[in-house]
Design a protein around this motif. Structure first.
Motif, PDB file in Angstrom:
ATOM      1  N   GLU A  50      18.515   0.928  -3.365  1.00 26.31           N
ATOM      2  CA  GLU A  50      17.752   0.373  -4.480  1.00 26.31           C
ATOM      3  C   GLU A  50      16.503  -0.345  -3.989  1.00 26.31           C
ATOM      4  O   GLU A  50      15.419  -0.228  -4.589  1.00 26.31           O
ATOM      5  N   LEU A  81      17.759   7.151  -5.602  1.00 22.02           N
ATOM      6  CA  LEU A  81      18.882   6.229  -5.690  1.00 22.02           C
ATOM      7  C   LEU A  81      20.174   6.989  -5.395  1.00 22.02           C
ATOM      8  O   LEU A  81      20.223   8.216  -5.543  1.00 22.02           O
ATOM      9  N   LEU A  82      21.171   6.283  -4.960  1.00 21.43           N
ATOM     10  CA  LEU A  82      22.447   6.940  -4.698  1.00 21.43           C
ATOM     11  C   LEU A  82      23.142   7.263  -6.016  1.00 21.43           C
ATOM     12  O   LEU A  82      23.204   6.412  -6.913  1.00 21.43           O
ATOM     13  N   ASP A 117      25.211   0.076   1.035  1.00 24.94           N
ATOM     14  CA  ASP A 117      24.368   1.278   1.059  1.00 24.94           C
ATOM     15  C   ASP A 117      23.621   1.444  -0.265  1.00 24.94           C
ATOM     16  O   ASP A 117      22.441   1.830  -0.289  1.00 24.94           O
ATOM     17  N   ARG A 118      24.288   1.129  -1.369  1.00 29.60           N
ATOM     18  CA  ARG A 118      23.641   1.266  -2.676  1.00 29.60           C
ATOM     19  C   ARG A 118      22.527   0.231  -2.840  1.00 29.60           C
ATOM     20  O   ARG A 118      21.443   0.541  -3.353  1.00 29.60           O
ATOM     21  N   ASN A 137      34.869   3.261  -9.611  1.00 34.84           N
ATOM     22  CA  ASN A 137      33.896   3.937  -8.742  1.00 34.84           C
ATOM     23  C   ASN A 137      34.453   4.216  -7.361  1.00 34.84           C
ATOM     24  O   ASN A 137      33.967   5.121  -6.668  1.00 34.84           O
ATOM     25  N   PRO A 183      26.044   7.641  -8.753  1.00 34.98           N
ATOM     26  CA  PRO A 183      27.274   6.848  -8.912  1.00 34.98           C
ATOM     27  C   PRO A 183      28.512   7.668  -8.589  1.00 34.98           C
ATOM     28  O   PRO A 183      28.555   8.886  -8.811  1.00 34.98           O
ATOM     29  N   GLU A 207      30.400  -2.400  -9.804  1.00 40.36           N
ATOM     30  CA  GLU A 207      31.195  -1.254  -9.360  1.00 40.36           C
ATOM     31  C   GLU A 207      32.646  -1.705  -9.223  1.00 40.36           C
ATOM     32  O   GLU A 207      32.935  -2.693  -8.553  1.00 40.36           O
ATOM     33  N   GLN A 242      29.957   0.749   1.099  1.00 37.06           N
ATOM     34  CA  GLN A 242      29.455   1.525  -0.032  1.00 37.06           C
ATOM     35  C   GLN A 242      28.500   0.703  -0.887  1.00 37.06           C
ATOM     36  O   GLN A 242      27.436   1.184  -1.300  1.00 37.06           O
ATOM     37  N   HIS A 289      25.366  -2.981 -13.036  1.00 38.60           N
ATOM     38  CA  HIS A 289      25.384  -2.890 -11.573  1.00 38.60           C
ATOM     39  C   HIS A 289      26.774  -3.186 -10.989  1.00 38.60           C
ATOM     40  O   HIS A 289      26.950  -3.172  -9.772  1.00 38.60           O
TER      41      HIS A 289
END
Length: 379
Positions: free
Chosen positions: A292, A303-304, A287-288, A60, A306, A35, A284, A33
């Motif tokens: 989730e 899900l967004l 939002d992820r 990312n 990657p 980023e 960002q 998880h």
């Protein structure tokens, strides 16, 4: 960063500053998880491991000088929206007088970082054979600034320094590396003070100019002598010279640049780009997390996907010796930048292999790099 923080499920984003990124100090293991985000407004010469796809694909989120990055800093040297046009140039009459009675050359060069990948001083030194150039910096120094401005890198925003530059007709603006969208104060400062930049740097610099006739591009000339002849022609033809400064009265006619400056989220005077990227990154990540949570409640909600960077977010060509028209430079700066570039390939691939192996100890990078070098030598 402590293992406790790294292993906390609330830790989602890790921000790296490009110049300080060290493969021996990566926060490992990288959990699924996590980023990774990179901000690097500087030239690739600061850290050549970032010039290669193998490392860039680990990030990312990116904020670099390249327009392809997620939070571009291409206009980092344009402080405010009206920076290029708000200061009117010194009159052509005053510039001509400075040439005749003030002892100024028509061209100024201010550079104190001499050993750089672009090998710019090789070209400038050759150009000096055909036209007078006042060089205030350490590199090719032949003229002194007032004592309180002896360190131009520390005083390049000082009003006295800007006033000196504004009396010149032309300013040599050569970047330390030639990468798409890498443009620094070297070109934006002369535009600001009303001096015509003679530019070598980003191959796509014209995309970011106020109009299509505000900069002299070195690459349009076959040799330093051809460039010198053109500068001399403009120096002797006031009307033609002043066409390069028409943007000062007409404003920014380049819609791409105008829209970019108008819409960007930061400026030096209000919201700096470091804080801007941090805010972008927080959004960002948030939002992820929200996606989730929603997916847990309703698995039909997606899900967004990657995000992943690539070499276009920072990559630059291999440094090469300067082509001065009459042949390639026979000398090279004291640093072998080509060797450093290719050394960066070995380091980047070593980092990639270390990550693929799921290593938890970044100190093992040394082992992976030795293996990569041996593989390189055998290949």
């Amino acid at each position: 960063m402590s293992p406790r923080i790294m292993n906390d499920e609330r830790t989602r984003g890790i921000l790296f500053y490009g110049t300080d990124l060290d493969p021996l100090d990566l926060p490992l293991p990288r959990l699924k998880h996590h980023e990774w985000a990179l901000i690097h407004e500087e030239s690739p010469l600061n850290n050549y491991v970032l010039a290669h796809d193998a490392v860039m694909r680990l990030f990312n989120h990116t904020s670099t000088f390249r327009r392809e990055s997620h939070y571009p800093l291409s206009t980092q040297a344009i402080e405010e929206e009206d920076y290029l046009i708000r200061r009117q140039p010194v009159s052509i009459a005053k510039k001509n007088e400075a040439r005749k009675s003030g002892g100024l050359a028509s061209v100024v060069y201010v550079q104190s970082h001499c050993d750089v990948p672009s090998d710019r001083d090789t070209y400038v030194e050759e150009l000096m054979k055909y036209i007078d150039i006042d060089s205030f910096g350490t590199c090719l120094h032949n003229k002194d600034l007032p004592e309180h401005l002896h360190e131009p890198a520390e005083n390049f925003l000082h009003e006295d320094f800007l006033e000196i530059l504004s009396n010149y007709k032309f300013n040599l603006a050569f970047e330390n590396a030639y990468c798409n969208d890498y443009m620094t104060e070297k070109i934006m400062r002369p535009l600001h003070v009303g001096v015509v930049p003679v530019y070598k740097g980003s191959p796509v610099v014209q995309d970011w100019m106020p109009n299509n006739h505000s900069v002299i591009l070195v690459d349009n000339f076959g040799s330093p002598k051809e460039l010198a002849d053109y500068i001399k022609y403009l120096d002797e033809n006031d009307t033609e010279y002043e066409t390069f400064l028409e943007f000062k009265k007409k404003g920014i006619e380049n819609k791409f640049l105008f829209d970019h400056l108008h819409n960007r989220e930061w400026s030096e005077g209000t919201k700096d780009y470091f804080r801007g990227f941090e805010c972008y990154l927080c959004k960002q990540l948030n939002d992820r997390v929200e996606a989730e949570k929603a997916h847990e409640q309703d698995p039909s909600l997606p899900l967004l996907p990657p995000q992943m960077a690539n070499n276009s977010h920072l990559g630059c060509p291999v440094p090469e010796r300067m082509d001065i028209g009459s042949g390639i430079s026979k000398t090279w700066p004291s640093i072998d930048w080509t060797a450093l570039y290719w050394s960066g390939v070995d380091s980047a691939r070593a980092v990639q292999r270390m990550m693929e192996a799921g290593e938890s100890d970044s100190q093992k990078f040394t082992k992976y790099r030795k293996e990569e070098i041996n593989r390189h030598l055998k290949g």
